[in-house]
Design a protein around this motif. Structure first.
Motif, short mmCIF file in Angstrom:
data_model
loop_
_atom_site.label_atom_id
_atom_site.label_comp_id
_atom_site.label_asym_id
_atom_site.label_seq_id
_atom_site.Cartn_x
_atom_site.Cartn_y
_atom_site.Cartn_z
N ASP A 160 2.88 -18.39 2.09
CA ASP A 160 2.33 -18.80 3.39
C ASP A 160 2.66 -20.25 3.74
O ASP A 160 2.17 -20.78 4.71
N ILE A 161 3.48 -20.88 2.91
CA ILE A 161 3.93 -22.24 3.22
C ILE A 161 5.46 -22.27 3.28
O ILE A 161 6.11 -21.66 2.43
N LEU A 217 0.55 -32.86 13.60
CA LEU A 217 0.51 -31.45 14.01
C LEU A 217 -0.36 -30.68 13.02
O LEU A 217 -0.22 -30.83 11.80
N ILE A 218 -1.25 -29.87 13.57
CA ILE A 218 -2.21 -29.18 12.71
C ILE A 218 -1.50 -28.24 11.73
O ILE A 218 -1.93 -28.08 10.59
N ASP A 219 -0.39 -27.65 12.15
CA ASP A 219 0.33 -26.70 11.30
C ASP A 219 1.22 -27.38 10.26
O ASP A 219 1.83 -26.72 9.43
N VAL A 220 1.32 -28.69 10.34
CA VAL A 220 2.10 -29.43 9.35
C VAL A 220 1.17 -29.88 8.23
O VAL A 220 0.17 -30.57 8.47
N ILE A 221 1.49 -29.47 7.01
CA ILE A 221 0.64 -29.82 5.88
C ILE A 221 1.02 -31.20 5.35
O ILE A 221 0.18 -31.98 4.97
N GLU A 255 2.69 -24.53 7.71
CA GLU A 255 2.15 -23.18 7.68
C GLU A 255 3.27 -22.22 8.07
O GLU A 255 3.98 -22.45 9.06
N SER A 310 3.10 -35.34 11.12
CA SER A 310 1.95 -35.13 10.24
C SER A 310 0.70 -34.77 11.03
O SER A 310 -0.20 -34.10 10.53
N LYS A 361 7.04 -26.12 17.33
CA LYS A 361 6.23 -27.34 17.47
C LYS A 361 6.91 -28.53 16.79
O LYS A 361 6.90 -29.65 17.32
#
Lengths: 158, 569
Positions: A44-45, A69-73, A12, A67, A20
């Motif tokens: 946004d990516i 981490l919530i912000d890692v897609i 993100e 992976s 992070k």
């Protein structure tokens, strides 16, 4: 086995995400050789390309933790052979240096400025090409170097 | 869409998440939130210290299945939460921490009571969110609750700058959220389910090992069904106590550093280990290389990063343990008949008989020893009582001697090993289940770390019972100094120490001291019938150590059964 690994991470594009990701890598005591970040086609990516030396098993674990981490897609690890990697270097050389056919290691080498103080070249290529150029030109001829670190995409195969 | 302040939106979002109680402390940076909390209809418990609040939210969460919510102001309020949040993180507990932050314009300028709590909490939370405008508050809370309590649960921090709390915005409260970087559960791999069933069906000496993940996913039913179908013995991690009734004939109890001797021995003889909801912690497995050396290991977990982290396994299945175990059971039930007791069960009974003789299980003494107190307590406490603990020898005696009979009735800090967890966790647990007895079984060292929770218990009239095994020492550390450091007792002895009876009375609780097992039993029974918090001070001998014991860096087969074998007596 320790070797060069390239970690491709889609994240993100918002404040704190680089922290992070870097913090997770720090936790496993890796030294980041290089990291590049830029947006992809969606603004946004962002794509992060991280180069480090690591053991296979530990890097596998690291990528799983990234992976998580919530912000890692998405996060994936590659060997240098599995990616198309490019790096840009700007190198200031002593003014009397000549770039000859012997030292011109790639077509993608351009003289961007020449003055009585220095000769500045720009060099685009895989990291090994830049290393080769620096080695051929000789340490004593190099005034300063700025390298972007590699950015990379995995090769698509059928 | 309605216009309101960030703080009012926070209250609305919390109500929508069905939050009933918040464990918190007000301060400068969350005053707007506290002003709206005043008439929000949500119960607030004033916790006296933020660490206490975080443990209360954690105890509440572990008992209730839902997130527990704690609150703190910026700076010291937020940093006081750290130990509690790290505890919740290590034990996968869904705790939501909501902190006030200095106004946005002051962030990064070393303002009064400013701490970069998002940075501080990054490696001990599942996620951190800092809404930078009031309009972001509803989705921040929605995602915090969703993330905290799905997949592998864990704590989430929401840090709200003070100006965001008072800012007005048109609010949209989302019903559902899509977070593209977060897929709590992938679909279950049916091929692997079939493979797991096949390995289990062919096993000659299977052991089923369950941990905290079984409690979290409420998977005790299929877990038990598989064990019974295969007639396979069950071991647990310390966190997994109670996922399988410990008085069940197939239960060997917990394995690990202070596991049951029979569990520690028999796991080494297994040819197949089904490891469900566990993370192969060093305290449970001993040296990873030696663990399950001759066994095929099947690992079930919700978290992909747990697979092959500490131990390479033969087969892994990702997803919700309840669903995966249910599918494995179905597949097994179609192909194998309920197995009768064969040579493996005979071997198990043989080891059990052999272990009855070890000195750690000796029941001939009738004085106030840890094991005697724990066993007697189990006899007295009703089946559904909830037991919380601190960290140390008292906790380990519970590991060995306290039979947990139902899931979610054993609440203890295993991953972080946080002294001071027991008392506040008991108060939190009592808020989640007011109708069952809640007992904090503690040590004097642990108790003193968070004893202010007693003030909360009295203030809120939650009749918990705190039992303190008082050896006037940090008993577990003393034991290690006795064994590994030639009895050089460094920093462990409490030479003055409070009079716990007077301390309890000062807080307004009922303080008691007992000097025999009979008196302990009588007092505990009284406490169970009382409507006010009770503290029972139990003086114990600091030289009485906890066994079985697997020394650090050793493997389970090296478990020592008593002080004589350890060479300390």
């Amino acid at each position: 086995m320790t070797s060069v690994k390239i970690i491709a991470v889609l994240v993100e594009n918002r404040p704190g995400v680089l922290f992070k990701v870097a913090n997770m890598i720090r936790r496993r005591s890796f030294n980041i050789e290089s990291i590049t970040v830029g947006t992809v086609d969606h603004k946004d990516i962002s794509r992060m390309t991280i180069t480090l030396h690591a053991d296979d098993a530990i890097v596998e674990q690291l990528v799983k933790q990234l992976s998580k981490l919530i912000d890692v897609i998405e996060a994936n690890v590659f060997t240098p052979e599995e990616v198309i990697a490019r790096e840009l270097a700007i190198i200031q050389l002593s003014p009397d240096v000549k770039v000859t056919t012997d030292t011109k290691v790639t077509q993608e080498l351009r003289i961007v400025e020449s003055s009585s103080e220095s000769l500045t070249v720009e060099l685009l290529g895989g990291p090994d090409v830049i290393d080769e150029f620096l080695q051929k030109i000789g340490e004593s001829n190099v005034l300063s170097v700025a390298r972007t670190g590699i950015t990379a995409l995995p090769k698509r195969r059928n | 869409m309605v216009e309101m302040t960030g703080s009012k939106a926070l209250m609305e979002a919390l109500r929508r998440e069905k939050v009933k109680v918040i464990f918190g402390m007000p301060g400068g940076a969350n005053l707007p939130i506290y002003d709206d909390l005043y008439d929000s209809g949500i119960k607030h418990v004033s916790v006296k210290h933020e660490q206490v609040g975080a443990h209360m939210a954690d105890g509440y969460a572990r008992v209730s299945r839902g997130p527990g919510v704690c609150m703190a102001t910026s700076g010291p309020g937020a940093t006081n939460l750290v130990t509690g949040i790290a505890t919740a993180y290590m034990d996968s507990s869904p705790v939501i921490a909501i902190t006030g932050q200095v106004p946005k314009a002051m962030i990064g300028r070393d303002a009064f009571q400013e701490t970069d709590v998002v940075g501080v909490m990054a490696s001990i939370t599942k996620h951190t969110i800092q809404p930078l405008s009031a309009a972001e508050v509803p989705s921040a809370i929605k995602s915090a609750f969703y993330i905290a309590n799905s997949g592998r649960p864990g704590p989430v921090l929401v840090d709200i700058p003070k100006d965001v709390q008072v800012e007005n915005a048109e609010m949209i409260f989302p019903e559902k959220l899509e977070i593209r970087g977060y897929t709590p559960f992938l679909p279950i791999d049916r091929v692997k389910v079939a493979q797991a069933a096949e390995i289990l069906a062919k096993a000659e000496r299977p052991v089923i090992w369950g941990g905290g993940g079984i409690r979290i996913s409420d998977a005790s039913e299929p877990f038990t069904a598989i064990a019974e179908l295969l007639n396979a013995p069950v071991v647990t991690s310390l966190q997994g106590k109670g996922i399988f009734p410990e008085n069940h004939p197939l239960c060997l109890g917990p394995m690990g550093m202070h596991g049951r001797a029979e569990a520690n021995k028999l796991i080494g003889e297994a040819d197949v280990i089904l490891a469900a909801g566990v993370r192969f912690s060093d305290r449970t497995t001993g040296t990873a290389d030696e663990f399950g050396k001759s066994a095929k290991i099947i690992h079930i977990d919700a978290d992909p990063s747990e697979i092959n982290k500490n131990k390479r396994v033969h087969l892994h299945l990702l997803g919700d343990a309840k669903e995966i175990l249910g599918q494995i059971y179905k597949t097994l039930a179609n192909s194998v008949k309920r197995k009768g007791p064969g040579s493996w069960i005979e071997r198990i009974n043989e080891v059990r008989e052999e272990m009855k003789q070890i000195s750690a299980y000796d029941t001939s003494r009738s004085d106030l020893t840890g094991p005697n107190i724990v066993r007697l307590m189990r006899e007295i406490l009703p089946l559904d009582s909830i037991l919380t603990t601190g960290v140390g020898r008292h906790q380990m005696w519970c590991e060995v001697h306290y039979q947990v009979l139902k899931p979610r009735t054993w609440i203890t800090s295993t991953g972080l090993g946080t002294m001071g967890f027991g008392l506040p966790a008991a108060v939190g647990a009592k808020f989640a289940k007011p109708d069952v007895p809640v007992i904090d079984f503690d040590g004097d060292g642990s108790f003193m770390m968070t004893e202010t929770a007693l003030a909360v218990a009295v203030e809120e009239r939650v009749p918990i019972i705190a039992i303190i095994l008082n050896d006037k020492s940090l008993g577990m550390v003393e034991q290690w100094q006795r064994i590994f450091y030639k009895r050089r007792y460094s920093g462990v002895k409490t030479t003055a120490g409070p009079d716990f009876v007077k301390l309890a009375e000062a807080y307004g609780a009922d303080g008691r001291r007992v000097d025999s097992l009979e008196q302990f039993a009588k007092t505990l029974r009284e406490g169970l019938g009382s409507d006010m918090p009770m503290l029972i001070d139990v003086p114990v001998d600091p030289e009485y150590d906890v066994f079985p014991f697997m020394a650090p860096g050793k493997s389970l087969k090296d478990t020592v059964h008593g002080p004589k074998e350890m060479g300390i007596f």
